[in-house]
Scaffold this motif. Structure first.
Motif, PDB file in Angstrom:
ATOM      1  N   GLN A  82       0.824  -1.208   0.000  1.00  0.00           N
ATOM      2  CA  GLN A  82       0.000   0.000   0.000  1.00  0.00           C
ATOM      3  C   GLN A  82       0.858   1.259   0.000  1.00  0.00           C
ATOM      4  O   GLN A  82       0.466   2.291  -0.552  1.00  0.00           O
ATOM      5  CB  GLN A  82      -0.940   0.013   1.217  1.00  0.00           C
ATOM      6  CG  GLN A  82      -1.990  -1.070   1.206  1.00  0.00           C
ATOM      7  CD  GLN A  82      -1.497  -2.363   1.854  1.00  0.00           C
ATOM      8  OE1 GLN A  82      -0.294  -2.507   2.110  1.00  0.00           O
ATOM      9  NE2 GLN A  82      -2.397  -3.279   2.112  1.00  0.00           N
ATOM     10  N   ARG A  83       2.039   1.163   0.608  1.00  0.00           N
ATOM     11  CA  ARG A  83       2.920   2.340   0.679  1.00  0.00           C
ATOM     12  C   ARG A  83       3.715   2.533  -0.606  1.00  0.00           C
ATOM     13  O   ARG A  83       4.463   3.495  -0.734  1.00  0.00           O
ATOM     14  CB  ARG A  83       3.862   2.207   1.871  1.00  0.00           C
ATOM     15  CG  ARG A  83       3.165   2.331   3.223  1.00  0.00           C
ATOM     16  CD  ARG A  83       4.116   2.078   4.355  1.00  0.00           C
ATOM     17  NE  ARG A  83       4.592   0.702   4.362  1.00  0.00           N
ATOM     18  CZ  ARG A  83       5.474   0.209   5.234  1.00  0.00           C
ATOM     19  NH1 ARG A  83       6.001   1.001   6.150  1.00  0.00           N
ATOM     20  NH2 ARG A  83       5.835  -1.053   5.186  1.00  0.00           N
ATOM     21  N   HIS A  84       3.554   1.613  -1.546  1.00  0.00           N
ATOM     22  CA  HIS A  84       4.266   1.706  -2.820  1.00  0.00           C
ATOM     23  C   HIS A  84       3.271   1.500  -3.964  1.00  0.00           C
ATOM     24  O   HIS A  84       3.329   0.501  -4.686  1.00  0.00           O
ATOM     25  CB  HIS A  84       5.380   0.656  -2.885  1.00  0.00           C
ATOM     26  CG  HIS A  84       6.380   0.763  -1.777  1.00  0.00           C
ATOM     27  ND1 HIS A  84       7.506   1.563  -1.852  1.00  0.00           N
ATOM     28  CD2 HIS A  84       6.403   0.189  -0.549  1.00  0.00           C
ATOM     29  CE1 HIS A  84       8.190   1.454  -0.722  1.00  0.00           C
ATOM     30  NE2 HIS A  84       7.542   0.635   0.083  1.00  0.00           N
ATOM     31  N   PRO A  85       2.335   2.420  -4.147  1.00  0.00           N
ATOM     32  CA  PRO A  85       1.274   2.231  -5.139  1.00  0.00           C
ATOM     33  C   PRO A  85       1.786   2.167  -6.574  1.00  0.00           C
ATOM     34  O   PRO A  85       1.110   1.617  -7.445  1.00  0.00           O
ATOM     35  CB  PRO A  85       0.371   3.460  -4.924  1.00  0.00           C
ATOM     36  CG  PRO A  85       1.263   4.493  -4.288  1.00  0.00           C
ATOM     37  CD  PRO A  85       2.207   3.705  -3.441  1.00  0.00           C
ATOM     38  N   ARG A  86       2.972   2.701  -6.833  1.00  0.00           N
ATOM     39  CA  ARG A  86       3.520   2.685  -8.190  1.00  0.00           C
ATOM     40  C   ARG A  86       4.205   1.363  -8.531  1.00  0.00           C
ATOM     41  O   ARG A  86       4.531   1.104  -9.688  1.00  0.00           O
ATOM     42  CB  ARG A  86       4.541   3.819  -8.365  1.00  0.00           C
ATOM     43  CG  ARG A  86       3.957   5.212  -8.426  1.00  0.00           C
ATOM     44  CD  ARG A  86       5.041   6.251  -8.735  1.00  0.00           C
ATOM     45  NE  ARG A  86       5.761   5.977  -9.968  1.00  0.00           N
ATOM     46  CZ  ARG A  86       6.989   5.465 -10.041  1.00  0.00           C
ATOM     47  NH1 ARG A  86       7.653   5.165  -8.927  1.00  0.00           N
ATOM     48  NH2 ARG A  86       7.567   5.259 -11.205  1.00  0.00           N
ATOM     49  N   THR A  87       4.428   0.552  -7.530  1.00  0.00           N
ATOM     50  CA  THR A  87       5.185  -0.682  -7.732  1.00  0.00           C
ATOM     51  C   THR A  87       4.274  -1.845  -8.121  1.00  0.00           C
ATOM     52  O   THR A  87       3.240  -2.073  -7.499  1.00  0.00           O
ATOM     53  CB  THR A  87       5.955  -1.052  -6.453  1.00  0.00           C
ATOM     54  OG1 THR A  87       6.845   0.006  -6.123  1.00  0.00           O
ATOM     55  CG2 THR A  87       6.740  -2.333  -6.645  1.00  0.00           C
ATOM     56  N   SER A  88       4.678  -2.572  -9.150  1.00  0.00           N
ATOM     57  CA  SER A  88       3.939  -3.755  -9.596  1.00  0.00           C
ATOM     58  C   SER A  88       4.731  -5.008  -9.249  1.00  0.00           C
ATOM     59  O   SER A  88       5.961  -5.029  -9.336  1.00  0.00           O
ATOM     60  CB  SER A  88       3.697  -3.706 -11.104  1.00  0.00           C
ATOM     61  OG  SER A  88       2.872  -2.612 -11.452  1.00  0.00           O
ATOM     62  N   ILE A  89       4.008  -6.048  -8.848  1.00  0.00           N
ATOM     63  CA  ILE A  89       4.639  -7.327  -8.512  1.00  0.00           C
ATOM     64  C   ILE A  89       4.570  -8.266  -9.712  1.00  0.00           C
ATOM     65  O   ILE A  89       3.510  -8.471 -10.299  1.00  0.00           O
ATOM     66  CB  ILE A  89       3.957  -7.988  -7.305  1.00  0.00           C
ATOM     67  CG1 ILE A  89       4.137  -7.135  -6.057  1.00  0.00           C
ATOM     68  CG2 ILE A  89       4.527  -9.392  -7.061  1.00  0.00           C
ATOM     69  CD1 ILE A  89       5.549  -7.003  -5.581  1.00  0.00           C
ATOM     70  N   MET A  90       5.707  -8.848 -10.026  1.00  0.00           N
ATOM     71  CA  MET A  90       5.788  -9.859 -11.083  1.00  0.00           C
ATOM     72  C   MET A  90       6.282 -11.161 -10.473  1.00  0.00           C
ATOM     73  O   MET A  90       7.318 -11.191  -9.806  1.00  0.00           O
ATOM     74  CB  MET A  90       6.738  -9.393 -12.184  1.00  0.00           C
ATOM     75  CG  MET A  90       7.089 -10.430 -13.225  1.00  0.00           C
ATOM     76  SD  MET A  90       8.196  -9.695 -14.465  1.00  0.00           S
ATOM     77  CE  MET A  90       8.924 -11.161 -15.198  1.00  0.00           C
TER      78      MET A  90
END
Length: 253
Positions: free
Chosen positions: A68-76
Motif C-alpha cells: 500500500q505504501r508503494h502504489p507505483r510498484t507492480s509485482i511480477m
C-alpha cells in the motif's frame, strides 16, 4: 536531447539459479535498471520506489498484499509451478504479472516491460491455464468436500458419516466429480484434481502416505489415493533461464 530514465526493477527469487538468470536477462536491456533486494531471510522490503519487483510465487503473494505504501510498484511472479489455482491466487492478491519458469527470455522481458508501463501481463502458459479453467465445469461446495475426503483415503461410508449424508448421496457426488473432471475412475479423478490444484499437489501428499496407507476402503478409494500420492510430480525445465543463469554464475565465480 531527451533524457532516458530506465525502469527500476528489483529481483529476488527463492532459487538462486533462477535469480541469476533473471538478472542477466533483464540486465541486458538498457531500459531496465536491475537491483537486488535480498536480506538475510530473502526479500525484506523494496529499496525506494521501484517500478517492478520480481519475486517467486509465495513471496510475490505476500508482498502484493503489503505494498500500500508503494502504489507505483507492480509485482511480477516467476513461478516454479504451473497450476490454475496458483495463477488465480496470485492475481487475487494483487500480483500484476505472472510468468512460468519454462517460458522464454522474451516472455520475461515483455512481462517486465508491460508492468513497468502500468499494464498487466500473463505469459502464454499462464493465460492458457486461466482459459482452460474458465472452460471447465466448476465443483460445487459439496463436491469439493467429498473430493477432499476421498483424497484423504475415506471410503463412501466414512465420507457419508463425516458429512452427515447418505452413502447413496456420496456415490451421486462421486459420479458428478468423475463427469466434471473427465475421469474414468477415482484414481484418475484424484490425479486430475491435483494437477488442477483442486487438492494438495502429489508431492505434498507423500508425507502423509504412511498414515493414509493404514486406511482401507471397500470401494478402492485408498488404493487410488496411494497411486496418486506416490506418482512423481513433473518438474518444469528452466529453459532460457537455466542457460543464462549458469552463464552468469560462472562469470560471477
Amino acid at each position: 536531447m531527451a533524457l532516458f530514465t530506465p525502469a527500476v526493477i528489483e529481483v529476488t527469487h527463492e532459487n538462486a539459479v533462477v535469480e541469476a538468470g533473471l538478472r542477466r536477462i533483464l540486465g541486458a536491456w538498457p531500459e531496465f535498471e536491475v537491483r537486488g533486494a535480498k536480506g538475510a531471510s530473502g526479500f525484506t522490503a523494496p529499496t525506494g520506489d521501484p517500478d517492478v519487483i520480481v519475486l517467486d510465487h509465495a513471496s510475490g503473494i505476500q508482498w502484493a498484499k503489503n505494498l500500500q505504501r508503494h502504489p507505483r510498484t507492480s509485482i511480477m511472479v516467476v513461478s516454479m509451478t504451473g497450476q490454475e489455482t496458483d495463477v488465480r491466487s496470485a492475481l487475487a492478491a494483487g500480483v500484476r504479472g505472472y510468468v512460468l519458469i519454462d517460458c522464454s527470455a522474451d516472455d520475461i522481458v515483455n512481462a517486465a516491460r508491460a508492468l513497468a508501463a502500468g499494464r498487466r501481463h500473463l505469459c502464454t502458459a499462464a493465460t492458457l491455464l486461466m482459459a482452460d479453467s474458465l472452460a471447465q465445469p466448476t465443483l460445487t461446495m459439496r463436491e469439493s468436500e467429498v473430493l477432499a475426503l476421498v483424497f484423504r483415503g475415506n471410503n463412501n461410508k466414512e465420507v457419508a458419516r463425516a458429512l452427515d449424508i447418505s452413502v447413496g448421496t456420496v456415490k451421486s457426488h462421486v459420479r458428478g466429480l468423475l463427469m466434471k473432471l473427465g475421469a474414468r475412475c477415482r484414481t484418475e479423478a484424484l490425479w486430475i484434481a491435483s494437477q488442477r490444484g483442486l487438492i494438495a499437489r502429489p508431492m505434498d501428499a507423500v508425507a502423509d502416505l504412511s498414515a493414509m496407507s493404514r486406511q482401507s476402503s471397500s470401494d478402492g478409494s485408498s488404493a487410488a489415493l496411494r497411486v496418486t500420492a506416490t506418482r512423481p510430480r513433473t518438474l518444469p525445465t528452466l529453459g532460457a533461464l537455466q542457460v543464462s543463469a549458469a552463464w552468469g554464475l560462472r562469470r560471477a565465480g
